[in-house]
Design a protein around this motif. Structure first.
Motif, PDB file in Angstrom:
ATOM      1  N   MET A 179       0.831  -1.207   0.000  1.00 21.12           N
ATOM      2  CA  MET A 179       0.000   0.000   0.000  1.00 21.12           C
ATOM      3  C   MET A 179       0.867   1.259   0.000  1.00 21.12           C
ATOM      4  O   MET A 179       0.575   2.238  -0.671  1.00 21.12           O
ATOM      5  N   LYS A 180       1.973   1.253   0.760  1.00 22.08           N
ATOM      6  CA  LYS A 180       2.861   2.408   0.798  1.00 22.08           C
ATOM      7  C   LYS A 180       3.435   2.695  -0.581  1.00 22.08           C
ATOM      8  O   LYS A 180       3.592   3.857  -0.974  1.00 22.08           O
ATOM      9  N   GLU A 181       3.804   1.626  -1.296  1.00 19.28           N
ATOM     10  CA  GLU A 181       4.344   1.802  -2.644  1.00 19.28           C
ATOM     11  C   GLU A 181       3.300   2.411  -3.570  1.00 19.28           C
ATOM     12  O   GLU A 181       3.606   3.290  -4.382  1.00 19.28           O
ATOM     13  N   GLU A 182       2.055   1.969  -3.452  1.00 20.31           N
ATOM     14  CA  GLU A 182       0.986   2.519  -4.280  1.00 20.31           C
ATOM     15  C   GLU A 182       0.773   4.001  -3.998  1.00 20.31           C
ATOM     16  O   GLU A 182       0.562   4.805  -4.917  1.00 20.31           O
ATOM     17  N   ILE A 183       0.829   4.370  -2.728  1.00 23.23           N
ATOM     18  CA  ILE A 183       0.672   5.778  -2.353  1.00 23.23           C
ATOM     19  C   ILE A 183       1.808   6.608  -2.942  1.00 23.23           C
ATOM     20  O   ILE A 183       1.588   7.714  -3.463  1.00 23.23           O
ATOM     21  N   LYS A 184       3.036   6.075  -2.887  1.00 18.23           N
ATOM     22  CA  LYS A 184       4.185   6.803  -3.437  1.00 18.23           C
ATOM     23  C   LYS A 184       4.039   6.986  -4.947  1.00 18.23           C
ATOM     24  O   LYS A 184       4.312   8.073  -5.468  1.00 18.23           O
ATOM     25  N   ILE A 185       3.610   5.939  -5.636  1.00 19.28           N
ATOM     26  CA  ILE A 185       3.395   6.034  -7.089  1.00 19.28           C
ATOM     27  C   ILE A 185       2.337   7.076  -7.401  1.00 19.28           C
ATOM     28  O   ILE A 185       2.508   7.920  -8.294  1.00 19.28           O
ATOM     29  N   ASP A 186       1.236   7.045  -6.657  1.00 15.56           N
ATOM     30  CA  ASP A 186       0.145   8.006  -6.888  1.00 15.56           C
ATOM     31  C   ASP A 186       0.607   9.436  -6.637  1.00 15.56           C
ATOM     32  O   ASP A 186       0.243  10.360  -7.379  1.00 15.56           O
ATOM     33  N   LYS A 187       1.410   9.633  -5.598  1.00 16.69           N
ATOM     34  CA  LYS A 187       1.878  10.985  -5.284  1.00 16.69           C
ATOM     35  C   LYS A 187       2.826  11.515  -6.366  1.00 16.69           C
ATOM     36  O   LYS A 187       2.762  12.693  -6.747  1.00 16.69           O
ATOM     37  N   ILE A 188       3.705  10.644  -6.846  1.00 17.34           N
ATOM     38  CA  ILE A 188       4.615  11.058  -7.917  1.00 17.34           C
ATOM     39  C   ILE A 188       3.825  11.384  -9.185  1.00 17.34           C
ATOM     40  O   ILE A 188       4.098  12.386  -9.867  1.00 17.34           O
ATOM     41  N   TRP A 189       2.822  10.565  -9.484  1.00 22.51           N
ATOM     42  CA  TRP A 189       2.009  10.822 -10.668  1.00 22.51           C
ATOM     43  C   TRP A 189       1.240  12.137 -10.531  1.00 22.51           C
ATOM     44  O   TRP A 189       1.166  12.923 -11.487  1.00 22.51           O
ATOM     45  N   GLU A 190       0.706  12.393  -9.358  1.00 17.10           N
ATOM     46  CA  GLU A 190       0.007  13.650  -9.116  1.00 17.10           C
ATOM     47  C   GLU A 190       0.945  14.839  -9.319  1.00 17.10           C
ATOM     48  O   GLU A 190       0.565  15.858  -9.918  1.00 17.10           O
ATOM     49  N   THR A 191       2.176  14.702  -8.831  1.00 16.89           N
ATOM     50  CA  THR A 191       3.168  15.764  -8.997  1.00 16.89           C
ATOM     51  C   THR A 191       3.497  15.976 -10.469  1.00 16.89           C
ATOM     52  O   THR A 191       3.589  17.120 -10.939  1.00 16.89           O
ATOM     53  N   ILE A 192       3.699  14.888 -11.214  1.00 14.63           N
ATOM     54  CA  ILE A 192       4.012  14.995 -12.645  1.00 14.63           C
ATOM     55  C   ILE A 192       2.885  15.706 -13.388  1.00 14.63           C
ATOM     56  O   ILE A 192       3.140  16.580 -14.232  1.00 14.63           O
ATOM     57  N   CYS A 193       1.650  15.371 -13.077  1.00 15.72           N
ATOM     58  CA  CYS A 193       0.507  16.013 -13.735  1.00 15.72           C
ATOM     59  C   CYS A 193       0.444  17.507 -13.418  1.00 15.72           C
ATOM     60  O   CYS A 193       0.173  18.338 -14.304  1.00 15.72           O
ATOM     61  N   LYS A 194       0.700  17.869 -12.166  1.00 16.14           N
ATOM     62  CA  LYS A 194       0.701  19.285 -11.791  1.00 16.14           C
ATOM     63  C   LYS A 194       1.821  20.040 -12.509  1.00 16.14           C
ATOM     64  O   LYS A 194       1.628  21.167 -12.984  1.00 16.14           O
ATOM     65  N   GLU A 195       2.988  19.428 -12.576  1.00 18.10           N
ATOM     66  CA  GLU A 195       4.104  20.034 -13.295  1.00 18.10           C
ATOM     67  C   GLU A 195       3.755  20.245 -14.766  1.00 18.10           C
ATOM     68  O   GLU A 195       4.047  21.301 -15.352  1.00 18.10           O
ATOM     69  N   ALA A 196       3.149  19.218 -15.359  1.00 22.57           N
ATOM     70  CA  ALA A 196       2.786  19.299 -16.776  1.00 22.57           C
ATOM     71  C   ALA A 196       1.785  20.420 -17.023  1.00 22.57           C
ATOM     72  O   ALA A 196       1.861  21.125 -18.038  1.00 22.57           O
ATOM     73  N   GLN A 197       0.858  20.605 -16.105  1.00 21.06           N
ATOM     74  CA  GLN A 197      -0.135  21.680 -16.238  1.00 21.06           C
ATOM     75  C   GLN A 197       0.551  23.046 -16.216  1.00 21.06           C
ATOM     76  O   GLN A 197       0.204  23.945 -16.989  1.00 21.06           O
ATOM     77  N   VAL A 198       1.521  23.198 -15.337  1.00 24.19           N
ATOM     78  CA  VAL A 198       2.255  24.463 -15.244  1.00 24.19           C
ATOM     79  C   VAL A 198       3.042  24.711 -16.534  1.00 24.19           C
ATOM     80  O   VAL A 198       2.984  25.805 -17.114  1.00 24.19           O
ATOM     81  N   SER A 199       3.777  23.699 -16.993  1.00 33.85           N
ATOM     82  CA  SER A 199       4.608  23.871 -18.180  1.00 33.85           C
ATOM     83  C   SER A 199       3.764  24.017 -19.440  1.00 33.85           C
ATOM     84  O   SER A 199       4.150  24.731 -20.367  1.00 33.85           O
ATOM     85  N   LEU A 200       2.640  23.347 -19.479  1.00 37.96           N
ATOM     86  CA  LEU A 200       1.734  23.464 -20.622  1.00 37.96           C
ATOM     87  C   LEU A 200       1.292  24.903 -20.827  1.00 37.96           C
ATOM     88  O   LEU A 200       1.217  25.397 -21.964  1.00 37.96           O
ATOM     89  N   LYS A 201       1.013  25.588 -19.751  1.00 40.72           N
ATOM     90  CA  LYS A 201       0.544  26.973 -19.847  1.00 40.72           C
ATOM     91  C   LYS A 201       1.646  27.917 -20.320  1.00 40.72           C
ATOM     92  O   LYS A 201       1.370  28.967 -20.894  1.00 40.72           O
ATOM     93  N   LYS A 202       2.916  27.521 -20.082  1.00 43.45           N
ATOM     94  CA  LYS A 202       4.030  28.377 -20.477  1.00 43.45           C
ATOM     95  C   LYS A 202       4.552  28.066 -21.872  1.00 43.45           C
ATOM     96  O   LYS A 202       5.270  28.860 -22.457  1.00 43.45           O
TER      97      LYS A 202
END
Length: 264
Positions: free
Chosen positions: A1-24
């Motif tokens: 379960m801890k590994e799944e949470i870590k994967i989900d958090k990294i994916w959430e971060t990547i998506c947020k980063e992509a949203q920021v860079s997409l706008k620029k």
């Protein structure tokens, strides 16, 4: 379960980063959408990213991506290790400012994950498809990792150009390897013939480590070295042939990335 949470958090971060860079971005809006934002999760996006880069006319692209995704869903450690590798790139490479950068653009990271899928296939009997992935990895990225090699987690392949890792080689956890490194054999003898690299090791650019020898935990191999004998833990070796020139200088050379020789 801890590994799944870590994967989900990294994916959430990547998506947020992509949203920021997409706008620029003036040119990569569709690229970020196609390669990150339309996907349901880390495994889906990584499968797509690998598939579009290494697929050729032997496979229909959608089918090929589906095969890669199937392996990631079947063997959870592929994504778990891929996340640890991503964190390693982010923490150790001063040129890396966003998690999505290795995920999308760094051939060392993408090739390493191609190997991880190939290793799962190889270990479970799908040898020919594993060798196909090895071939395409080599053709596309100029990185040749045999699917039979054993590679731990938290690995950074920095630049990674002309990297070769042989069939019976083993690499521990939290290892950093620079470009033009060879973990090879010394002839055509079959069997266990490749190096065994410990944990937290730093291997400098152009180093050649040959034969069934061991490199101890937390050691450093200086750039351009030819290593033909086993290396003790917490030591630095340099030269052709390599000789011990001092301690490794710190407990985890792979994380500090300090390649200056400390003769102490």
């Amino acid at each position: 379960m801890k590994e799944e949470i870590k994967i989900d958090k990294i994916w959430e971060t990547i998506c947020k980063e992509a949203q920021v860079s997409l706008k620029k971005s003036n040119y990569l809006k569709k690229y970020f959408e196609k390669n990150i934002l339309i996907h349901n999760g880390f495994a889906d996006a990584l499968s797509h990213n690998i598939g579009v880069k290494i697929c050729n006319s032997d496979f229909e692209q959608k089918e090929f991506i589906s095969i890669l995704q199937e392996q990631m869903n079947k063997f959870s450690n592929i994504c778990e290790y891929a996340v640890d590798d991503l964190i390693a790139f982010y923490e150790r490479d001063p040129a890396c400012h966003w998690f999505y950068q290795p995920f999308l653009f760094y051939k060392g990271y993408i090739a390493l994950q191609t190997y991880r899928i190939g290793n799962a296939l190889y270990t479970n009997g799908d040898v020919d498809l594993a060798l196909f992935l090895q071939m395409r990895m080599s053709e596309v990225f100029n990185i040749d990792i045999h699917p039979g090699a054993k590679i731990g987690r938290g690995i950074m392949l920095d630049h990674a150009h002309s990297l070769v890792i042989g069939e019976t080689a083993e690499v521990g956890d939290n290892v950093s390897i620079l470009h033009a490194v060879t973990l090879g054999g010394t002839g055509k003898v079959r069997g266990d013939r490749h190096p065994k690299i410990g944990n937290n090791v730093l291997i400098g650019a152009g180093a050649k480590i040959l034969g069934n020898i061991s490199v101890g935990d937390c050691s450093r191999i200086a750039a351009g070295s030819l290593v033909l004998k086993s290396v003790q833990s917490l030591k630095t070796v340099a030269g052709v042939p390599a000789k011990e020139v001092g301690s490794s200088g710190c407990p985890e050379p792979s994380k500090t990335m300090d390649q200056l020789l400390n003769r102490n």
